[in-house]
Design an enzyme around this catalytic site. Structure first.
Site, mmCIF file in Angstrom:
data_model
loop_
_atom_site.group_PDB
_atom_site.id
_atom_site.type_symbol
_atom_site.label_atom_id
_atom_site.label_comp_id
_atom_site.label_asym_id
_atom_site.label_seq_id
_atom_site.Cartn_x
_atom_site.Cartn_y
_atom_site.Cartn_z
ATOM 1 N N GLY A 244 63.600 57.976 23.952
ATOM 2 C CA GLY A 244 62.878 57.521 25.137
ATOM 3 C C GLY A 244 61.848 58.590 25.523
ATOM 4 O O GLY A 244 61.484 59.442 24.717
ATOM 5 N N PHE A 245 61.402 58.550 26.776
ATOM 6 C CA PHE A 245 60.367 59.509 27.195
ATOM 7 C C PHE A 245 60.834 60.951 27.046
ATOM 8 O O PHE A 245 60.096 61.806 26.563
ATOM 9 C CB PHE A 245 59.962 59.237 28.641
ATOM 10 C CG PHE A 245 59.061 58.049 28.786
ATOM 11 C CD1 PHE A 245 57.723 58.132 28.421
ATOM 12 C CD2 PHE A 245 59.548 56.848 29.275
ATOM 13 C CE1 PHE A 245 56.888 57.033 28.532
ATOM 14 C CE2 PHE A 245 58.714 55.738 29.396
ATOM 15 C CZ PHE A 245 57.379 55.830 29.024
ATOM 16 N N GLY A 246 62.092 61.244 27.447
ATOM 17 C CA GLY A 246 62.596 62.604 27.390
ATOM 18 C C GLY A 246 62.776 63.094 25.959
ATOM 19 O O GLY A 246 62.267 64.141 25.568
ATOM 20 N N ALA B 191 59.631 58.441 34.176
ATOM 21 C CA ALA B 191 59.214 58.991 32.892
ATOM 22 C C ALA B 191 58.675 60.424 32.977
ATOM 23 O O ALA B 191 59.059 61.266 32.161
ATOM 24 C CB ALA B 191 58.169 58.059 32.264
ATOM 25 N N ASP C 271 67.098 60.151 32.547
ATOM 26 C CA ASP C 271 67.805 59.295 33.507
ATOM 27 C C ASP C 271 69.315 59.471 33.512
ATOM 28 O O ASP C 271 69.996 58.937 34.388
ATOM 29 C CB ASP C 271 67.503 57.809 33.211
ATOM 30 C CG ASP C 271 66.079 57.439 33.556
ATOM 31 O OD1 ASP C 271 65.326 58.317 34.025
ATOM 32 O OD2 ASP C 271 65.718 56.266 33.354
ATOM 33 N N GLU D 196 56.918 44.742 40.664
ATOM 34 C CA GLU D 196 55.939 44.462 39.609
ATOM 35 C C GLU D 196 56.226 43.118 38.937
ATOM 36 O O GLU D 196 55.312 42.344 38.652
ATOM 37 C CB GLU D 196 55.939 45.603 38.578
ATOM 38 C CG GLU D 196 55.436 46.903 39.213
ATOM 39 C CD GLU D 196 55.189 48.033 38.232
ATOM 40 O OE1 GLU D 196 55.974 48.162 37.272
ATOM 41 O OE2 GLU D 196 54.218 48.787 38.431
#
Lengths: 437, 437
Positions: free
Chosen positions: A12-14, A315, A304, A175
């Site tokens: 993921g982002f991390g 993120a 997270d 959203e």
């Protein structure tokens, strides 16, 4: 001595930010370390745009980039697509479904999954939005509901099909509700003969007293006002009492809907609970200031799955943690081990938070500044394009956005069989595997 | 008198061309007729580019265009997404899964499905390529095989995973084999650490004595030569004796492969056999020269489900038939019914045939002219862009092609869970529904 092995679990982002930082740093060092990045998928998912896949604005591959191609240029990094089934921090092993691998340093970046607060079966009735498969399922379910409403003769059933309920008024819920309003009000407007998609009912249900609880109150009110202007019914202070097949039970009313979407909560990845480490009430890991696990100085957790006061589960925070850990570990690989208490401390640099509301407004909160409207929306577009990985993806997403903005069209309005097959509100006709017409 | 109803069954090339022709013609007439277009999908699929979705070059939505948006501007046309389960030509009814609809004129354009020559279970072992779901399955299977080869320790299993067998040397088989060769030789080349994708074995197996049997012999030889230059092993005069789990049994050898793809045959849609009409040996309908069914002057059949000497089963032929029937029916709606023998006769105008072979060559056959090489390839690109429906789709496909050509990249290299789940060669790790890593 052979090179030390760093195992990063999750792209993921991390995890991906950590891997890229390792790649850059290790290429400037003698061969002191090698990195193994493990993920069960072959792609990195740009989750902030996932709601646009769910509402047919983007295709899955627009926001899912192959991990191997992102990391191809770093010879010290090996990518492995496999499912992680457990960790042995004592023996320094990651157990995979196909085998197990040892490590010298471990970076845990497993992220979070949808949480239904432990309520049995709620996942059967309400679709979460955390994975590409979730997004495809929601897309199939929404589009199929309009097709079914067009052909049904039963007015009660038609109303159920033309009602969408989004549960959870955080950024994802806001959203999603805004994008669904755009879809029904503009995109599908002229496409049906027996139903009027602009009359579809869209409800956004929030347990708390306002939307976007993490944002300043003013932005929550603005989001509420803008969503109402798009025709979304916003229900605040309305915790869900129960969910059933096509029904959402609130204290004041029961809403019948064939399209129940869930964005009310996430919990850390289930494997988090198997780790010998302290956790907060929501199950997130309590790490030392250097992000290592207490008692395991060579094991770090980021993103997270970690709880740090003042650091939001977004993120940019995960990416900063990933880079912090990569810098710390490469430092030790070249200059020797440092005890956790002497290591550099992770400090979060607030890059702000933002959410779009429909097709030309957004709310942005950066430090002391809170703004909204067209400028905020353009800032939202620019920042998401910059952070989306891959030039090809940037160009395609920019083109899809421009096209949708100018024509009110959506580029991925297709119902795939495999999507509809997962839907609890599916119609037999559309999931049959035999071919026809 | 109320307007007559025309029911078009199937929104492939023939049905859609008929619908558009009706839309144009009816808009210039008093309200004499209305059209109902029925398809089980909500999109029209541009099948000639399906092999590019299967080989990760394009996303599904790039070549799947919502039927409603194509026909939105024709008020006389109603689109219905439903599954057709049968026809009653006497009572003039189409039976749908959710109800049934009457008609005054019927246009049958159900197309064809993959045929395994009636061999039981062969569909379990070899993936066909006729639907978007087929293409997604092949994409997932191919990409997953490389991931599995990268992590396996077993050399026999690795070789099986790195062998791709394409059965059937017609245009689809040739295009598929060429695109897979490009994928392994260029796209995946630098992405793995333990395997060398350029060493993957690709076999194209054809029962007959040459490739592209419908084309002039010279072009078949050129395709064979070009494929061999890309590293594809071409086996001619090699009918498949039997298929098993990961094995293709030929007279001369047995090939072990985890990726068996089938492009060796199609048959008309199964409902064709339920119609009270004469059929040829392969099950295709024998129609009168005006394309109506013998004895049913208000029922027409077009496209791949029809057998007409000298007319190939390709998109331009189906489109010409669709327009012929639309013209004939609108003529009758405004000027009165004509007996079949006095109606205009369908005449096929040969627009040629073409096939690509890898990334910069193609074979084209138009009337007396047969050519190949770069010019043929550019002609192939231009014609497919022109016929692809939708400006948005044309732009995106052109961009994806340009990008792939310049960078050797592929835009849709993602493995979706639902894809892999259908694969007979799946690995448990990748199809589990629980989230991790």
């Amino acid at each position: 001595m052979s090179a030390a092995r760093v195992a990063i679990c999750g792209a993921g982002f991390g995890g991906l930010a950590a891997a890229r930082a390792f790649g850059e740093r290790l290429s400037r060092l003698p061969p002191v370390g090698e990195v193994l990045l493990i993920d069960k998928e072959n792609y990195h998912l740009f989750q902030p745009l996932l709601y646009q896949v769910a509402t047919a604005g983007l295709s899955g591959p627009d926001i899912a980039i192959p991990i191997r191609s992102i990391l191809r240029r770093y010879p010290q990094i090996t990518v492995r697509m496999d499912r992680i089934i457990g960790f042995d921090l004592e023996k320094q092993n990651v157990m995979l479904e196909s085998s197990s691998v040892g490590y010298d340093y471990l970076v845990l970046s497993l992220g979070a999954v949808t949480s239904y607060f432990g309520r049995a079966n709620w996942d059967q009735y309400a679709a979460g939005l955390k994975t590409l498969s979730d997004a495809h399922q929601i897309r199939g379910q929404l589009l199929l509901a309009f097709e079914q409403a067009e052909r049904t003769e039963d007015p009660v059933r038609r109303e159920e099909l033309l009602t969408v309920v989004v549960i959870g008024g955080g950024p994802t819920g806001v959203e999603l509700a805004g994008a669904i309003a755009d879809l029904t009000r503009h995109v599908l407007r002229r496409d049906f003969r027996h139903i009027d998609p602009t009359k579809a009912r869209i409800l956004l249900i929030e347990a708390g007293p306002r939307l976007l609880a993490q944002f300043p109150e003013k932005l929550g009110r603005i989001a509420e006002y803008r969503l109402k202007a798009l025709g979304v019914e916003v229900r605040l202070s309305s915790p869900v009492q129960d969910l059933g097949n096509r029904s959402v039970i609130l204290a004041a009313e029961t809403v019948r809907s064939a399209n129940i979407l869930w964005s009310a909560g996430i919990i850390p990845h289930p494997l988090t609970a198997t780790l010998p480490a302290p956790r907060d009430r929501s199950g997130r890991l309590l790490v030392l200031p250097d992000l290592s696990l207490p008692g395991y100085p060579n094991a770090f957790a980021i993103g997270d799955m970690v709880s740090i006061p003042g650091v939001p589960a977004i993120a940019p925070a995960a990416m900063q943690m990933g880079r912090h850990v990569a810098s710390l570990i490469t430092g030790e690989l070249s200059a020797g081990v440092i005890p956790p208490e002497k290591r550099p401390v992770f400090r979060y640099r607030d890059k702000g938070m933002m959410a779009t509301i429909g097709r030309s407004t957004a709310v942005v909160w950066i430090g002391k500044a809170a703004f909204n409207g067209l400028a905020a929306w353009l800032a939202w577009l620019a920042i998401h394009l910059v952070f989306l990985i891959g030039f090809r993806n940037k160009v395609i997403v920019l083109f899809q956005w421009t096209w949708s903005y100018l024509t009110y069209g959506r580029g991925a309005r297709i119902i795939l069989r495999s999507e509809a097959a997962r839907s609890p509100t599916r119609h037999k006709a559309s999931t049959s595997s035999s071919a026809d017409g």
